[in-house]
Design an enzyme around this catalytic site. Structure first.
Site, PDB file in Angstrom:
ATOM      1  N   CYS A   1      18.193 -29.475  46.281  1.00  0.00           N
ATOM      2  CA  CYS A   1      16.836 -29.063  45.924  1.00  0.00           C
ATOM      3  C   CYS A   1      16.735 -28.704  44.451  1.00  0.00           C
ATOM      4  O   CYS A   1      17.118 -27.604  44.043  1.00  0.00           O
ATOM      5  CB  CYS A   1      16.435 -27.868  46.791  1.00  0.00           C
ATOM      6  SG  CYS A   1      14.822 -27.197  46.361  1.00  0.00           S
TER       7      CYS A   1
ATOM      8  N   CYS B   1      14.630 -25.710  43.591  1.00  0.00           N
ATOM      9  CA  CYS B   1      15.235 -24.401  43.885  1.00  0.00           C
ATOM     10  C   CYS B   1      16.289 -24.041  42.833  1.00  0.00           C
ATOM     11  O   CYS B   1      16.391 -22.901  42.410  1.00  0.00           O
ATOM     12  CB  CYS B   1      15.958 -24.398  45.231  1.00  0.00           C
ATOM     13  SG  CYS B   1      15.120 -25.268  46.526  1.00  0.00           S
ATOM     14  N   ASP B   2      17.100 -25.018  42.450  1.00  0.00           N
ATOM     15  CA  ASP B   2      18.310 -24.714  41.689  1.00  0.00           C
ATOM     16  C   ASP B   2      18.327 -25.249  40.259  1.00  0.00           C
ATOM     17  O   ASP B   2      19.252 -24.943  39.505  1.00  0.00           O
ATOM     18  CB  ASP B   2      19.538 -25.270  42.440  1.00  0.00           C
ATOM     19  CG  ASP B   2      19.646 -24.676  43.837  1.00  0.00           C
ATOM     20  OD1 ASP B   2      19.306 -23.490  43.986  1.00  0.00           O
ATOM     21  OD2 ASP B   2      20.041 -25.385  44.765  1.00  0.00           O
TER      22      ASP B   2
END
Ligand code: NAP
Length: 311
Positions: free
Chosen positions: A135, A138-139
């Site tokens: 993701c 997200c990261d």
């Protein structure tokens, strides 16, 4: 064995499950939502959602899904943390095992979604969250000025690569063949981004360094020539599609060869009284708004089913 037979049990608490819960709760059916392994679903892995109608300035994915849950709870939906481990849809009431307790239900809405697919390397699994991710939204933030690769040749890979250029110094898309599954517009966008490079055909054979506990590089192989080599990278983003979360339903309802629920029209599955909603059946649209709409349809069908059965 639980004593109470629930009118509606909803499996999954993403957009589809939460919307089904709002509708079922407002119909006074007191639905029980089993949150699943990934409470909140895919929206919890995103940041700004700009295409959900009604939010002209966008809304954060996790906020959107949490709002849906609060809305459902306001009307009497009950949420239970946990995952469904086993089901018996062969007779009614249907039975579902959650944390070793059996729950009985007159209707079931399956909204268990789809999870990221992984390459299946041991090193990959050991380095998830330590440089390996599925993701970018997200990261990506953790890879400022770093060198990363994105594995895959679909729209997700293009999208993740483009997003990662906000942070990373260099993004290389590693794809196993010469043709892309991604749409032309997404490939063109990636191609015109000066930070993005392409490496094809290439497959990831291994990810280093498990001993160190973080990503230092990857071993790549050209599947046409067999040549292998090692490249230093700081991050590996896997964007090779999703797998529907239907393992527990195998043998209970009809699934297609990839594991997606086969729809029998509307929200119907092959078992009357068991309905589907969202990505667990939809391999085409996969949007928050289509999942929400599917949740609404499933709840309305469950309500009509119960009515016809005299409840
Ligand atoms: P996808 O279209 O199924 O593409 C998966 C990619 O991963 C394919 O290129 C595939 O290679 C590769 N792959 C699969 N297994 C692999 C493995 N074990 N090792 C190496 N490579 C592997 O999945 P997606 O990109 O997640 O897209 C899913 C759906 O969402 C699509 O309908 C897509 O259009 C949509 N979507 C749209 C957007 C957008 O329009 N903005 C963004 C994201 C997703 P092969 O091609 O060789 O099979």
């Amino acid at each position: 064995m639980g004593t109470e037979v629930r009118n509606v049990v909803i499996i999954g608490s993403g957009c589809a499950g939460n919307t089904a819960a709002i509708y079922a709760a407002r119909a006074n059916l007191k639905p029980l939502v089993i949150t699943g392994h990934e409470p909140g679903g895919q929206l919890t892995l995103t940041t700004l959602v700009e295409n959900f109608p009604g939010f002209p300035d966008g809304i954060d994915g996790p906020v959107l899904v949490e709002n849906m849950r609060r809305q459902a709870e306001k009307f009497g939906a009950e949420y239970r943390r946990g995952a469904v481990e086993e089901v018996d849809f062969s007779k009614r009431p249907f039975r579902l095992r959650v944390d070793n307790e059996w729950i009985e239900a007159r209707t079931v809405i399956i909204a268990s979604g789809a999870s990221a697919r992984w390459l299946g390397l041991e090193s990959e699994q050991k380095l998830i969250g330590r440089g390996v991710s599925s993701c970018a939204t997200c990261d990506g933030f953790f890879f400022r000025d770093r060198k990363v690769i994105v594995v895959g040749g679909g729209d997700s890979a293009m999208e993740e690569a483009i997003f990662l250029t906000r942070f990373a110094r260099e993004v290389t898309i590693v794809h196993r063949r010469h043709q892309f599954r991604a749409s032309k517009i997404m490939v063109d966008r990636a191609r015109s981004n000066p930070k993005i490079k392409f490496l094809m055909p290439a497959v990831v054979e291994d990810i280093y360094d498990v001993e160190k506990g973080y990503v230092t590089g990857v071993k790549l192989r050209n599947p046409e020539t067999g040549e292998t080599w090692i490249t230093e990278v700081d991050g590996v983003f896997i964007a090779i599609g999703h797998v529907p979360n239907t393992a527990v339903f195998r043998g209970q309802i009809e699934l297609d060869p990839d594991g997606y629920i086969v729809s029998k029209g509307g929200a119907k599955t092959s078992v009357p009284g068991v309905f589907h909603a969202g990505d667990v059946q939809d391999r085409v649209y996969r949007q928050a708004v289509t999942a929400a709409a599917a949740g609404c349809m499933a709840a309305i069908e469950a309500e009509r089913f119960l009515e016809a059965e005299g409840y």
